[in-house]
Design a protein around this motif. Structure first.
Motif, short mmCIF file in Angstrom:
data_model
loop_
_atom_site.label_atom_id
_atom_site.label_comp_id
_atom_site.label_asym_id
_atom_site.label_seq_id
_atom_site.Cartn_x
_atom_site.Cartn_y
_atom_site.Cartn_z
N GLY A 164 7.49 -21.04 -38.25
CA GLY A 164 7.54 -20.71 -39.68
C GLY A 164 8.15 -21.82 -40.50
N ALA A 165 9.25 -22.38 -39.97
CA ALA A 165 9.91 -23.49 -40.69
C ALA A 165 9.01 -24.73 -40.69
CB ALA A 165 11.25 -23.80 -40.01
N PHE A 166 8.33 -24.97 -39.57
CA PHE A 166 7.44 -26.14 -39.50
C PHE A 166 6.31 -26.01 -40.52
CE2 PHE A 166 8.60 -26.24 -34.70
CZ PHE A 166 9.80 -26.85 -34.99
N LEU A 167 5.77 -24.80 -40.63
CA LEU A 167 4.67 -24.58 -41.58
C LEU A 167 5.15 -24.77 -43.02
CD1 LEU A 167 1.76 -23.72 -42.18
CD2 LEU A 167 2.52 -21.34 -42.11
N ALA A 168 6.31 -24.23 -43.32
CA ALA A 168 6.83 -24.37 -44.69
C ALA A 168 7.05 -25.84 -45.03
CB ALA A 168 8.14 -23.58 -44.83
N ALA A 169 7.59 -26.59 -44.06
CA ALA A 169 7.85 -28.02 -44.30
C ALA A 169 6.54 -28.78 -44.48
CB ALA A 169 8.65 -28.60 -43.15
#
Lengths: 323, 162
Positions: A284-289
């Motif tokens: 999720g964090a990777f996608l947001a970044a």
């Protein structure tokens, strides 16, 4: 091919001394000779620097100094490169073919020109080849060209894989020239096109790359991955050099992301890197970044596919790097 | 410009135009027409020769820049009447159809077999991997065959790699 005279430089200093307008330095020739045959490059004087004694890979105080004339093959298979900078070895090995890697030099790899079809076709306008003549790629075939950092004057991409890994590793490019010696940290060698797309790099006339120096590798796991139209011997549609360091509590302690195939220069995804620090190392964090980084993208009608492709490549690569 | 070049073991001194490629020198000046001009852009590999034992695209090499070096072309692979093992394997495995790419394939394979270390498809970069068909395909990707004889080219090279 237009006539030119040929000479071999005796040293880097000799090369710089002999430089005059109309001179081009010759490394392995794998791009330059082709461009000369196409009429894109038209040197009057060809100064061969491929045999200068700049062909060593040596350890200097924990750093790795790679001579400018080291052949791509020799860089990729060097034991210290394979052990400490696997991302760099992988990037070089995914570039070109065995024959071309045997000929091509490290400096030549950095300074190769875009493979934009209009740049390579002298019957067409091209602001990079003939400043002010226009950019037919914007209305024409730009399917493999830039989505980040381009201008109304040029949408070319830089084709190197190696340069993308060097951008993530924050390598230093050592240069000598009429103005003296200097060091350019990657990705600072290559520039965005702006209104001067004829300039690929920040180098000045007569400047000669003498070495690339690699600082100790950053902590964490690293990967180089490349998406292309066939399994081998093709330029990147999108590529990534990524380093991810995850702390014991599962949060991101360090992150470096450089992207290839998307811009006029290797693209350091600084916004994504900043957003990931301290965040949990999860999809999720990777996608947001990735999405945050790619908000800056300005795709053209025929290369819009690169944006989701880059997003997915960033996310998949970071997921693979996460413990 | 005068250059010295050793080709298939024989020394030559030649006066060449700086614009001449190594490929054109081999074919037009020395009559060694085994090396083929396919694309003349380094994309097809038909011009592959060995320079100082390492495979290279002779179309992308300027002859003047080869001064003092040693070149092996497909004509130099055999030992007299004895075919190079790769040549024998290509015949045995029917590794060609039209044959245009074959000299480049042979020189490229000869060079490739002497290149240590990993390729882009090697799992562990610290390995000096076994030359599986997968490895051979990756390492030979600089040689195109328009007839599509790849299956037999790979099996011929595999036999010699063993």
């Amino acid at each position: 091919m237009r006539p030119f005279d040929y000479a071999r430089a005796a040293s880097a200093a000799d090369a710089v001394r002999r430089y005059r307008p109309g001179t081009m330095y010759l490394g392995g020739g794998t791009n330059l000779v082709d461009l000369m045959r196409l009429g894109v490059a038209r040197p009057e004087h060809l100064l061969d620097v491929s045999r200068l004694p700049l062909d060593a890979v040596e350890e200097v105080r924990g750093r790795l100094r790679v001579g400018a004339a080291v052949r791509n093959t020799d860089l990729a298979v060097h034991p210290l490169v394979r052990a400490r900078y696997p991302m760099l070895a992988r990037a070089v090995l995914t570039g070109a073919s065995g024959q071309i890697r045997n000929m091509a030099t490290v400096a030549g790899n950095l300074l190769q020109r875009t493979r934009c079809a209009y740049f390579q076709d002298v019957s067409r306008p091209c602001n990079k080849r003939r400043p002010g003549s226009g950019c037919p790629a914007i209305e024409g075939d730009h399917s493999n060209l830039a989505v980040l950092g381009h201008s109304g004057a040029c949408v070319a991409t830089h084709p190197s894989d190696m340069a993308v890994a060097l951008a993530a590793l924050e390598a230093e490019v050592h240069v000598t020239g009429p103005g003296g010696d200097r060091i350019i940290p990657m990705p600072g060698l290559h520039r965005l096109p702006g209104d001067a797309p004829e300039r690929d790099t920040v180098l000045e006339p007569g400047d000669l790359v003498t070495a690339v120096e690699l600082p100790p590798p950053p902590p964490g796991a690293s990967l180089y991955r490349k998406v292309r139209e066939r399994a081998s011997f093709a330029f990147a549609l999108v590529s990534i050099a990524a380093v991810l360091d995850v702390a014991a509590d599962g949060t991101v302690a360090g992150c470096r992301i450089a992207l290839g195939g998307l811009a006029h220069a290797p693209w350091r995804a600084e916004r994504a890197e900043r957003e990931l620090i301290g965040r949990p190392a999860t999809g999720g964090a990777f996608l947001a970044a990735a999405e945050s980084e790619l908000e800056q993208a300005r795709p053209l009608p025929r290369n819009a596919y690169k944006v989701p492709m880059a997003r997915d490549l960033i996310v998949n690569t970071l997921e693979e790097l996460a413990p | 410009m005068d250059i010295r070049l050793t080709v298939n073991g024989r020394p030559h001194t030649l006066d060449v135009d700086p614009r001449m490629s190594l490929l054109d020198l081999l074919r037009e000046r020395l009559g060694l027409i085994g090396s083929k001009k396919g694309c003349d852009h380094g994309q097809c590999g038909a011009c592959t020769v060995l320079v100082e034992g390492r495979r290279a695209n002779s179309c992308l090499a300027l002859a003047v820049a080869m001064d003092g070096l040693s070149v092996t072309t497909v004509e130099g692979l055999a030992d007299g009447e004895h075919l190079h093992p790769l040549q024998a394997a290509f015949i045995e495995h029917d590794a060609f159809q039209c044959g245009y790419c074959t000299p480049g394939q042979l020189c490229s394979a000869a060079g490739m077999l002497g290149e240590p270390g990993p390729s882009a498809v090697t799992e562990n970069l610290l390995d000096d991997p076994e030359l599986t068909p997968h490895e051979i395909r990756e390492r030979m990707s600089g040689n195109l065959c328009r007839c599509g004889a790849y299956v037999n080219i790979v099996s011929a090279i595999s036999e010699v790699a063993r």
